[in-house]
Design a protein around this motif. Structure first.
Motif, PDB file in Angstrom:
ATOM      1  N   VAL A  72       0.835  -1.206   0.000  1.00 27.54           N
ATOM      2  CA  VAL A  72       0.000   0.000   0.000  1.00 27.54           C
ATOM      3  C   VAL A  72       0.870   1.257   0.000  1.00 27.54           C
ATOM      4  N   ILE A  73       1.886   1.278   0.838  1.00 27.51           N
ATOM      5  CA  ILE A  73       2.765   2.451   0.922  1.00 27.51           C
ATOM      6  C   ILE A  73       3.516   2.649  -0.393  1.00 27.51           C
ATOM      7  N   ILE A  74       4.097   1.580  -0.919  1.00 33.63           N
ATOM      8  CA  ILE A  74       4.869   1.666  -2.166  1.00 33.63           C
ATOM      9  C   ILE A  74       3.998   2.196  -3.294  1.00 33.63           C
ATOM     10  N   GLU A  75       2.810   1.646  -3.440  1.00 38.49           N
ATOM     11  CA  GLU A  75       1.946   2.057  -4.547  1.00 38.49           C
ATOM     12  C   GLU A  75       1.397   3.472  -4.369  1.00 38.49           C
ATOM     13  N   ALA A  76       1.330   3.962  -3.131  1.00 40.57           N
ATOM     14  CA  ALA A  76       0.911   5.343  -2.892  1.00 40.57           C
ATOM     15  C   ALA A  76       2.018   6.335  -3.267  1.00 40.57           C
ATOM     16  N   PHE A 121      16.416  -2.476  -1.359  1.00 36.60           N
ATOM     17  CA  PHE A 121      16.593  -1.439  -2.377  1.00 36.60           C
ATOM     18  C   PHE A 121      18.081  -1.227  -2.633  1.00 36.60           C
ATOM     19  N   TRP A 122      18.373  -0.411  -3.626  1.00 34.53           N
ATOM     20  CA  TRP A 122      19.745  -0.105  -4.036  1.00 34.53           C
ATOM     21  C   TRP A 122      20.072   1.349  -3.706  1.00 34.53           C
ATOM     22  N   HIS A 123      21.255   1.789  -4.097  1.00 34.76           N
ATOM     23  CA  HIS A 123      21.706   3.187  -3.980  1.00 34.76           C
ATOM     24  C   HIS A 123      21.797   3.665  -2.531  1.00 34.76           C
ATOM     25  N   PHE A 124      22.137   2.765  -1.628  1.00 30.36           N
ATOM     26  CA  PHE A 124      22.238   3.112  -0.217  1.00 30.36           C
ATOM     27  C   PHE A 124      23.192   4.281   0.020  1.00 30.36           C
ATOM     28  N   GLU A 125      24.267   4.325  -0.733  1.00 29.39           N
ATOM     29  CA  GLU A 125      25.293   5.355  -0.517  1.00 29.39           C
ATOM     30  C   GLU A 125      24.763   6.770  -0.740  1.00 29.39           C
ATOM     31  N   LYS A 126      23.623   6.896  -1.402  1.00 31.88           N
ATOM     32  CA  LYS A 126      23.052   8.222  -1.670  1.00 31.88           C
ATOM     33  C   LYS A 126      21.962   8.608  -0.667  1.00 31.88           C
ATOM     34  N   LEU A 127      21.723   7.760   0.308  1.00 29.44           N
ATOM     35  CA  LEU A 127      20.715   8.063   1.320  1.00 29.44           C
ATOM     36  C   LEU A 127      21.385   8.748   2.507  1.00 29.44           C
ATOM     37  N   LEU A 141      11.817   5.541  -0.868  1.00 31.24           N
ATOM     38  CA  LEU A 141      11.190   5.479  -2.196  1.00 31.24           C
ATOM     39  C   LEU A 141      11.367   6.790  -2.959  1.00 31.24           C
ATOM     40  N   GLU A 142      11.181   7.911  -2.284  1.00 32.67           N
ATOM     41  CA  GLU A 142      11.354   9.205  -2.956  1.00 32.67           C
ATOM     42  C   GLU A 142      12.794   9.403  -3.410  1.00 32.67           C
ATOM     43  N   LYS A 143      13.758   8.966  -2.600  1.00 32.51           N
ATOM     44  CA  LYS A 143      15.163   9.061  -3.000  1.00 32.51           C
ATOM     45  C   LYS A 143      15.449   8.155  -4.198  1.00 32.51           C
ATOM     46  N   GLN A 144      14.865   6.962  -4.216  1.00 34.36           N
ATOM     47  CA  GLN A 144      15.061   6.054  -5.344  1.00 34.36           C
ATOM     48  C   GLN A 144      14.515   6.689  -6.630  1.00 34.36           C
ATOM     49  N   LEU A 145      13.384   7.358  -6.534  1.00 31.46           N
ATOM     50  CA  LEU A 145      12.827   8.047  -7.707  1.00 31.46           C
ATOM     51  C   LEU A 145      13.731   9.191  -8.143  1.00 31.46           C
ATOM     52  N   GLU A 146      14.259   9.920  -7.183  1.00 31.45           N
ATOM     53  CA  GLU A 146      15.167  11.033  -7.468  1.00 31.45           C
ATOM     54  C   GLU A 146      16.445  10.531  -8.153  1.00 31.45           C
ATOM     55  N   ILE A 147      16.993   9.441  -7.677  1.00 36.39           N
ATOM     56  CA  ILE A 147      18.214   8.863  -8.250  1.00 36.39           C
ATOM     57  C   ILE A 147      17.937   8.375  -9.668  1.00 36.39           C
ATOM     58  N   TYR A 207       7.215 -10.075 -10.939  1.00 36.23           N
ATOM     59  CA  TYR A 207       7.707 -11.245 -10.226  1.00 36.23           C
ATOM     60  C   TYR A 207       9.028 -11.655 -10.852  1.00 36.23           C
ATOM     61  N   LYS A 208      10.115 -11.384 -10.147  1.00 38.10           N
ATOM     62  CA  LYS A 208      11.462 -11.676 -10.635  1.00 38.10           C
ATOM     63  C   LYS A 208      12.190 -12.511  -9.592  1.00 38.10           C
ATOM     64  N   TRP A 209      12.908 -13.506 -10.015  1.00 36.04           N
ATOM     65  CA  TRP A 209      13.684 -14.347  -9.115  1.00 36.04           C
ATOM     66  C   TRP A 209      12.830 -14.874  -7.946  1.00 36.04           C
ATOM     67  N   ARG A 210      11.591 -15.165  -8.242  1.00 36.91           N
ATOM     68  CA  ARG A 210      10.608 -15.734  -7.308  1.00 36.91           C
ATOM     69  C   ARG A 210      10.228 -14.827  -6.138  1.00 36.91           C
ATOM     70  N   ILE A 211      10.377 -13.508  -6.322  1.00 37.08           N
ATOM     71  CA  ILE A 211       9.934 -12.538  -5.314  1.00 37.08           C
ATOM     72  C   ILE A 211       9.339 -11.305  -6.004  1.00 37.08           C
ATOM     73  N   PRO A 212       8.513 -10.536  -5.283  1.00 36.37           N
ATOM     74  CA  PRO A 212       7.924  -9.314  -5.852  1.00 36.37           C
ATOM     75  C   PRO A 212       8.946  -8.184  -5.969  1.00 36.37           C
ATOM     76  N   PHE A 213       9.022  -7.607  -7.152  1.00 39.95           N
ATOM     77  CA  PHE A 213       9.854  -6.438  -7.433  1.00 39.95           C
ATOM     78  C   PHE A 213       8.948  -5.298  -7.856  1.00 39.95           C
ATOM     79  N   TYR A 214       9.269  -4.109  -7.412  1.00 40.26           N
ATOM     80  CA  TYR A 214       8.570  -2.923  -7.899  1.00 40.26           C
ATOM     81  C   TYR A 214       9.478  -2.170  -8.853  1.00 40.26           C
ATOM     82  N   TYR A 215       8.912  -1.888 -10.026  1.00 38.20           N
ATOM     83  CA  TYR A 215       9.579  -1.086 -11.036  1.00 38.20           C
ATOM     84  C   TYR A 215       8.788   0.202 -11.201  1.00 38.20           C
ATOM     85  N   ASN A 216       9.472   1.276 -11.528  1.00 41.89           N
ATOM     86  CA  ASN A 216       8.829   2.549 -11.836  1.00 41.89           C
ATOM     87  C   ASN A 216       9.442   3.060 -13.129  1.00 41.89           C
ATOM     88  N   ASN A 217       8.627   3.210 -14.147  1.00 45.85           N
ATOM     89  CA  ASN A 217       9.108   3.633 -15.474  1.00 45.85           C
ATOM     90  C   ASN A 217      10.258   2.761 -15.952  1.00 45.85           C
TER      91      ASN A 217
END
Length: 125
Positions: free
Chosen positions: A24-28, A65-71, A106-112, A37-47
């Protein structure tokens, strides 16, 4: 029903409730969220860019998630557990979920807005 939705709904409690709350939070937050469904788990993609994935493991749910160094904020909440390029937030109950932290990530991931797989594969060349 797509395989990611089936994955979430087949989990035992409290993991199913945790996954549903994260969904719910992710989709909001993600304007163009696509649940795949990738590698047998749910993945969220945006664009077309992978943003995060969800995984029930042992006695917790990983919101990874990825890009930890930018958080810059909330880094004390993140788990690396022998991972090179991924960090996660781990939840054992719905009450553990902090919406503010998830929205920030999530907002940082979109920004990156960078495909982490291209970065990872580029380093191996």
């Amino acid at each position: 029903m797509n395989p990611s939705e089936a994955y979430i709904l087949k989990q035992e409690e409290p993991y199913k409730s945790i996954l549903l709350q994260l969904q719910v939070i992710i989709e909001a937050v993600l304007p163009n969220a696509e649940l795949l469904y990738k590698w047998r788990i749910p993945f969220y993609y945006n664009n077309g860019i992978p943003i995060c994935f969800l995984n029930q493991s042992k006695d917790y749910v990983d919101f990874a998630f990825w890009h930890f160094e930018k958080l810059e904020k909330y880094t004390e909440h993140f788990i690396d557990t022998n991972r090179k390029s991924i960090r996660s937030l781990r939840y054992k109950s719905v009450e553990d979920i902090n919406d503010e932290v998830i929205v920030y990530v999530l907002e940082k991931q979109l920004e990156i807005n960078t495909n982490p797989f291209k970065l990872i594969l580029g380093k191996k060349k």
